[in-house]
Design a protein around this motif. Structure first.
Motif, mmCIF file in Angstrom:
data_model
loop_
_atom_site.group_PDB
_atom_site.id
_atom_site.type_symbol
_atom_site.label_atom_id
_atom_site.label_comp_id
_atom_site.label_asym_id
_atom_site.label_seq_id
_atom_site.Cartn_x
_atom_site.Cartn_y
_atom_site.Cartn_z
ATOM 1 N N VAL A 26 38.661 38.798 33.835
ATOM 2 C CA VAL A 26 38.956 37.579 34.577
ATOM 3 C C VAL A 26 40.187 36.959 33.936
ATOM 4 O O VAL A 26 40.137 36.501 32.792
ATOM 5 C CB VAL A 26 37.774 36.586 34.551
ATOM 6 C CG1 VAL A 26 38.135 35.307 35.292
ATOM 7 C CG2 VAL A 26 36.522 37.230 35.142
ATOM 8 N N VAL A 27 41.287 36.998 34.661
ATOM 9 C CA VAL A 27 42.569 36.504 34.137
ATOM 10 C C VAL A 27 42.969 35.285 34.948
ATOM 11 O O VAL A 27 43.063 35.356 36.176
ATOM 12 C CB VAL A 27 43.656 37.593 34.225
ATOM 13 C CG1 VAL A 27 44.984 37.068 33.672
ATOM 14 C CG2 VAL A 27 43.224 38.851 33.478
ATOM 15 N N SER A 64 40.166 41.169 43.048
ATOM 16 C CA SER A 64 40.065 40.028 43.942
ATOM 17 C C SER A 64 40.800 38.855 43.305
ATOM 18 O O SER A 64 41.166 38.908 42.125
ATOM 19 C CB SER A 64 38.591 39.689 44.196
ATOM 20 O OG SER A 64 38.430 38.968 45.394
ATOM 21 N N VAL A 65 41.007 37.780 44.083
ATOM 22 C CA VAL A 65 41.824 36.672 43.585
ATOM 23 C C VAL A 65 41.306 35.338 44.109
ATOM 24 O O VAL A 65 40.732 35.256 45.198
ATOM 25 C CB VAL A 65 43.316 36.894 43.962
ATOM 26 C CG1 VAL A 65 43.534 36.846 45.440
ATOM 27 C CG2 VAL A 65 44.222 35.906 43.252
ATOM 28 N N MET A 66 41.524 34.295 43.289
ATOM 29 C CA MET A 66 41.181 32.923 43.647
ATOM 30 C C MET A 66 42.404 32.045 43.372
ATOM 31 O O MET A 66 43.298 32.430 42.623
ATOM 32 C CB MET A 66 40.004 32.419 42.797
ATOM 33 C CG MET A 66 38.785 33.318 42.836
ATOM 34 S SD MET A 66 37.396 32.703 41.837
ATOM 35 C CE MET A 66 38.048 32.768 40.163
ATOM 36 N N THR A 67 42.403 30.838 43.958
ATOM 37 C CA THR A 67 43.552 29.958 43.756
ATOM 38 C C THR A 67 43.159 28.499 43.965
ATOM 39 O O THR A 67 42.007 28.187 44.306
ATOM 40 C CB THR A 67 44.714 30.339 44.704
ATOM 41 O OG1 THR A 67 45.902 29.656 44.291
ATOM 42 C CG2 THR A 67 44.401 30.000 46.147
ATOM 43 N N SER A 68 44.123 27.626 43.759
ATOM 44 C CA SER A 68 43.939 26.197 44.021
ATOM 45 C C SER A 68 45.286 25.584 44.345
ATOM 46 O O SER A 68 46.328 26.170 44.083
ATOM 47 C CB SER A 68 43.336 25.486 42.802
ATOM 48 O OG SER A 68 44.295 25.426 41.753
ATOM 49 N N ALA A 69 45.220 24.389 44.907
ATOM 50 C CA ALA A 69 46.431 23.612 45.181
ATOM 51 C C ALA A 69 46.045 22.137 45.156
ATOM 52 O O ALA A 69 44.861 21.786 45.145
ATOM 53 C CB ALA A 69 47.053 23.981 46.529
ATOM 54 N N GLN A 70 47.051 21.285 45.157
ATOM 55 C CA GLN A 70 46.783 19.853 45.085
ATOM 56 C C GLN A 70 46.042 19.352 46.317
ATOM 57 O O GLN A 70 45.203 18.462 46.227
ATOM 58 C CB GLN A 70 48.088 19.082 44.908
ATOM 59 C CG GLN A 70 47.887 17.590 44.726
ATOM 60 C CD GLN A 70 49.177 16.868 44.412
ATOM 61 O OE1 GLN A 70 50.230 17.487 44.274
ATOM 62 N NE2 GLN A 70 49.108 15.560 44.295
ATOM 63 N N ASN A 106 37.396 47.854 34.650
ATOM 64 C CA ASN A 106 37.386 48.641 35.884
ATOM 65 C C ASN A 106 37.293 47.729 37.101
ATOM 66 O O ASN A 106 37.111 48.204 38.221
ATOM 67 C CB ASN A 106 36.297 49.717 35.876
ATOM 68 C CG ASN A 106 34.958 49.201 35.409
ATOM 69 O OD1 ASN A 106 34.575 48.077 35.700
ATOM 70 N ND2 ASN A 106 34.241 50.037 34.656
ATOM 71 N N ALA A 107 37.428 46.429 36.866
ATOM 72 C CA ALA A 107 37.523 45.444 37.951
ATOM 73 C C ALA A 107 38.313 44.248 37.435
ATOM 74 O O ALA A 107 38.240 43.917 36.243
ATOM 75 C CB ALA A 107 36.141 45.005 38.415
ATOM 76 N N PHE A 108 39.072 43.616 38.333
ATOM 77 C CA PHE A 108 39.900 42.471 37.960
ATOM 78 C C PHE A 108 39.612 41.306 38.904
ATOM 79 O O PHE A 108 39.471 41.498 40.108
ATOM 80 C CB PHE A 108 41.401 42.777 38.118
ATOM 81 C CG PHE A 108 41.851 44.121 37.622
ATOM 82 C CD1 PHE A 108 41.553 44.570 36.349
ATOM 83 C CD2 PHE A 108 42.599 44.943 38.452
ATOM 84 C CE1 PHE A 108 41.987 45.809 35.906
ATOM 85 C CE2 PHE A 108 43.047 46.180 38.021
ATOM 86 C CZ PHE A 108 42.741 46.616 36.740
ATOM 87 N N LEU A 109 39.608 40.106 38.331
ATOM 88 C CA LEU A 109 39.570 38.880 39.123
ATOM 89 C C LEU A 109 40.640 37.951 38.564
ATOM 90 O O LEU A 109 40.597 37.600 37.384
ATOM 91 C CB LEU A 109 38.194 38.212 39.060
ATOM 92 C CG LEU A 109 38.055 36.912 39.847
ATOM 93 C CD1 LEU A 109 38.250 37.149 41.344
ATOM 94 C CD2 LEU A 109 36.689 36.278 39.585
ATOM 95 N N PHE A 110 41.590 37.598 39.412
ATOM 96 C CA PHE A 110 42.684 36.714 39.009
ATOM 97 C C PHE A 110 42.479 35.335 39.635
ATOM 98 O O PHE A 110 42.005 35.231 40.770
ATOM 99 C CB PHE A 110 44.030 37.284 39.476
ATOM 100 C CG PHE A 110 44.424 38.551 38.777
ATOM 101 C CD1 PHE A 110 45.160 38.516 37.612
ATOM 102 C CD2 PHE A 110 44.047 39.781 39.288
ATOM 103 C CE1 PHE A 110 45.527 39.687 36.957
ATOM 104 C CE2 PHE A 110 44.405 40.959 38.650
ATOM 105 C CZ PHE A 110 45.143 40.905 37.485
#
Length: 197
Positions: free
Chosen positions: A8-9, A116-122, A77-81
């Motif tokens: 998890v990066v 997979s990936v997650m994000t945020s914004a104001q 063997n799995a990534f979550l950004f």
């Protein structure tokens, strides 16, 4: 899920993506995965950070979190950004980390692994979807197996989900978003487990 190694990066200036990452780590550990939580290195000048009290305080609060290295992705063997959007694309700190991965990408060490990936914004429409989609372009170049949550679980239909990945606005992460994060992690681990079986 004991064979899944999840990296998890995250990158976070004020804490939102760090919190998303923590929720993901807990969900993954509860599902039996071995997890490494890592942060992308800060690239903004310290003089700039020092002028923004909340940024400086968060930097100090998470000083003990290890910085992500290419070796962490080789182990996994799995990534979550998870990283915030900046003008409709991923924050430059995460991009800078990704740009260090050329040598292991060339060796094929990122190919065939679930991501997979997650994000945020104001705000609610601050570029979250374009950021998620942009990150998936990178993963396609890697040859990774892209695992979005999709509209495949009731959690995704509570008004805050999109099919590309969990996203939040700055600050407190709503319960509905936390449910999406947990579901996204379960789905990622399920696919990763099939890939390594």
């Amino acid at each position: 899920m004991s064979k899944v190694h999840l990296a998890v990066v995250y990158y976070s200036s004020y804490g939102t993506n760090h919190r998303l990452a923590e929720i993901a780590v807990k969900a993954a550990e509860e599902a039996g995965a071995e997890v490494r939580l890592r942060k992308a290195a800060e690239t903004a000048p310290q003089a700039v950070i020092d002028k923004v009290q909340a940024w400086k305080e968060f930097q100090q609060k998470t000083a003990d979190v290890a910085e992500a290295k290419p070796e962490d992705l080789q182990w996994a063997n799995a990534f979550l950004f998870s990283a915030p959007t900046r003008f409709g694309t991923v924050a430059s700190q995460m991009r800078a980390f990704i740009d260090t991965l050329g040598p292991i990408w060339q060796k094929g060490d990122l190919a065939g692994k679930a991501v997979s990936v997650m994000t945020s914004a104001q705000n609610l429409h601050g570029g979250q979807e374009s950021t998620l989609l942009g990150m998936y372009t990178t993963f396609a170049h890697w040859g990774s197996v892209i695992v979005p949550p999709g509209f495949t679980d009731p959690a995704m239909f509570k008004g805050l989900g999109n099919p590309y990945g969990a996203s939040s606005t700055m600050g407190e992460i709503k319960d509905e978003v936390q449910d999406i994060v947990r579901y996204q992690v379960r789905r990622l681990l399920q696919v990763a487990g099939k890939l390594i079986a």
